[in-house]
Design a protein around this motif. Structure first.
Motif, PDB file in Angstrom:
ATOM      1  N   UNK A  92       0.851  -1.194   0.000  1.00 16.83           N
ATOM      2  CA  UNK A  92       0.000   0.000   0.000  1.00 16.83           C
ATOM      3  C   UNK A  92       0.882   1.238   0.000  1.00 16.83           C
ATOM      4  N   UNK A  93       0.459   2.250  -0.727  1.00 17.97           N
ATOM      5  CA  UNK A  93       1.172   3.529  -0.733  1.00 17.97           C
ATOM      6  C   UNK A  93       0.408   4.485   0.189  1.00 17.97           C
ATOM      7  N   UNK A  94       1.122   5.011   1.173  1.00 20.43           N
ATOM      8  CA  UNK A  94       0.489   5.919   2.149  1.00 20.43           C
ATOM      9  C   UNK A  94       1.230   7.250   2.135  1.00 20.43           C
ATOM     10  N   UNK A  95       0.581   8.311   2.635  1.00 21.59           N
ATOM     11  CA  UNK A  95       1.345   9.553   2.819  1.00 21.59           C
ATOM     12  C   UNK A  95       2.484   9.300   3.810  1.00 21.59           C
ATOM     13  N   UNK A  96       3.644   9.884   3.561  1.00 17.30           N
ATOM     14  CA  UNK A  96       4.804   9.658   4.428  1.00 17.30           C
ATOM     15  C   UNK A  96       4.480  10.011   5.872  1.00 17.30           C
ATOM     16  N   UNK A  97       5.075   9.272   6.793  1.00 17.59           N
ATOM     17  CA  UNK A  97       4.802   9.526   8.207  1.00 17.59           C
ATOM     18  C   UNK A  97       5.518  10.795   8.671  1.00 17.59           C
ATOM     19  N   UNK A  98       4.929  11.408   9.696  1.00 16.77           N
ATOM     20  CA  UNK A  98       5.480  12.641  10.276  1.00 16.77           C
ATOM     21  C   UNK A  98       5.626  12.398  11.765  1.00 16.77           C
ATOM     22  N   UNK A  99       6.860  12.413  12.244  1.00 12.90           N
ATOM     23  CA  UNK A  99       7.118  12.122  13.662  1.00 12.90           C
ATOM     24  C   UNK A  99       7.517  13.419  14.351  1.00 12.90           C
ATOM     25  N   UNK A 109       9.287   7.430   7.677  1.00  3.93           N
ATOM     26  CA  UNK A 109       9.037   8.777   8.199  1.00  3.93           C
ATOM     27  C   UNK A 109       9.696   9.795   7.270  1.00  3.93           C
ATOM     28  N   UNK A 110       8.894  10.671   6.689  1.00  6.35           N
ATOM     29  CA  UNK A 110       9.424  11.619   5.704  1.00  6.35           C
ATOM     30  C   UNK A 110       9.655  13.006   6.285  1.00  6.35           C
ATOM     31  N   UNK A 111       9.129  13.237   7.496  1.00  8.10           N
ATOM     32  CA  UNK A 111       9.438  14.476   8.221  1.00  8.10           C
ATOM     33  C   UNK A 111       9.657  14.127   9.690  1.00  8.10           C
ATOM     34  N   UNK A 112      10.793  14.534  10.250  1.00  9.37           N
ATOM     35  CA  UNK A 112      10.991  14.401  11.703  1.00  9.37           C
ATOM     36  C   UNK A 112      11.057  15.795  12.309  1.00  9.37           C
TER      37      UNK A 112
END
Ligand code: DOR
Ligand code: ZN
Length: 412
Positions: free
Chosen positions: A48-55, A83-86
């Protein structure tokens, strides 16, 4: 660049071709135009393709503590976790609460990060170090010690400034004097949550309370400040203090009783929690054995959430809401992140919901190669991570460029 597969779009799962140009999603379509070809095909069972996670809660360390973690290894761990944004916390050495430290931190992050980053600023000791910080930082973090080291007048000046600038303030809620004395009982957290929720609702500032550990704390926030938001960590919804005793189990706020763990998970399931954040807090093994607080978490959050999905506690839509959409919405990133939609960044994670394995910290990209979830049987793996259209992690390998990650404050 075209990515093809089943994707989480507008609240449902659709087969789609996602076209990304200059980092931005320009087209989502059911068919390809003549001559177009797919670069990454994920039309596989269970992918599945999801929006990148943001931690929104990680400690990248660096500066004088780069032996624990630095922006390079910390954001590689993020990429491996989808996670595409930390967001990076300011309890660094030296502390990130002067404009000079903030500028330095941004430069270091910019030269090392593999994924995008937001910098969280600490409470400055004087107003000279307050004005203008929001140009580089996404939020401010308030620690218990800040209420001991600063006057209440100074704290309210700072909070009102944040309010005027629309910058969210994030609280570690444990009663400061008890915290300083080394106490760690739940009453410290309940008491200080009550104080923060009431105080910030009186002066009208936006507050976010991080790593809430028990449903009684959720109840306080919901009753006293309905506008406040909260996050929970994977360790507090999974592990009790009996499951993971000291010294390895040390973390602040601490692991609680099994009753708290179960009721906190129930609150997550019932939608009473806004988001999940890891509090990725890397320490060396030796430091952990000497009692250091905190665990690495970036590489285990998705497998834990995915396993909860498999067991029927939460849905894929909950995972997206808790670890992508709500963080983006709450912290001002929603125009560009948090959903797969035309005009948003092509920051995406591809997951395999069916892959079964045991958590093996020796494979972590983080410098901290240990985990509270070591040897746990999980179901669900990150297959690939794309940041603004560029692959940064593919099937176990980091493929992105060091320094590719950008400060979200500048991107927005
Ligand atoms: O467990 C924790 N670790 N709690 C904190 O508040 C700080 C963090 C760290 O920086 O290691
Ligand atoms: Zn933390």
């Amino acid at each position: 660049m075209i990515i093809y597969g089943k994707a989480f779009i507008d609240g449902g799962i659709l087969e789609a071709y996602i076209t990304i140009e200059d980092g931005v999603i320009t087209r989502i379509s059911k068919t390809l135009d003549h001559g177009e070809k797919v670069d990454h095909d994920y039309m596989r069972c269970g992918h599945l393709i999801l929006p990148g996670f943001i931690d929104i809660h990680t400690h990248m360390r660096d500066f004088e503590e780069s032996y624990k973690e630095d922006f390079s290894t910390g954001t590689m761990a993020a990429a491996a976790g989808g996670v595409t944004v930390i967001f990076d916390m300011p309890n660094t050495r030296p502390r990130n609460n002067t404009l000079a430290a903030l500028e330095w931190r941004d430069d270091v992050a910019n030269s090392k990060a593999y994924v995008d980053y937001g910098i969280i600023y600490g409470v400055p000791r004087d107003l000279d170090n307050l004005f203008g910080y929001e140009e580089r930082a996404v939020a401010m973090k308030v620690y218990p010690d800040d209420f001991v080291e600063n006057s209440l007048d100074h704290m309210s000046d700072v909070l009102i400034y944040n309010y005027a600038k629309g910058v969210p303030t994030i609280y570690h809620a444990e009663e400061p004097r008890g915290y300083r004395e080394g106490r760690d009982d739940l009453s410290l957290e309940v008491e200080w949550t009550r104080y923060v929720a009431e105080y910030t609702s009186q002066i009208g500032v936006q507050s976010h309370i991080t790593h809430v550990t028990c449903c009684s704390v959720v109840d306080e926030v919901r009753e006293l400040n309905p506008g406040a938001t909260i996050d929970v960590t994977p360790h507090h919804i999974m592990l009790s203090r009996e499951d993971l005793p000291p010294p390895y189990g040390n973390v602040r706020p601490p692991l609680r009783s099994r009753e708290c763990v179960d009721c906190l998970l129930r609150d997550l399931v019932y939608g009473r929690v806004d988001m999940v954040a890891t509090d990725h807090a890397p320490h060396t093994w030796e430091e952990k054995m000497e009692g250091a607080n905190g665990f690495p978490g970036l590489e285990t959050a998705f497998p834990i959430l995915s396993t909860l999905r498999y067991k029927g506690f939460i849905s894929v839509s909950d995972i997206v809401r808790l670890y992508s959409y709500r963080p983006a919405e709450r912290f001002g990133l929603i125009d560009r992140y948090g959903a797969i939609r035309e005009g948003r960044y092509g920051s995406l994670v591809v997951v395999d919901l069916n892959r079964e394995y045991r958590i093996d910290p020796s494979k972590f990209f983080s410098k901290a190669r240990h985990s509270p979830f070591k040897d746990m049987e999980v179901r669900g793996a990150v297959v690939a991570t794309f940041v603004r259209g560029e692959p940064v992690y593919l099937e176990g390998e980091i493929v992105g460029g060091k320094g590719y990650g950008e400060n979200v404050r500048r991107l927005l």
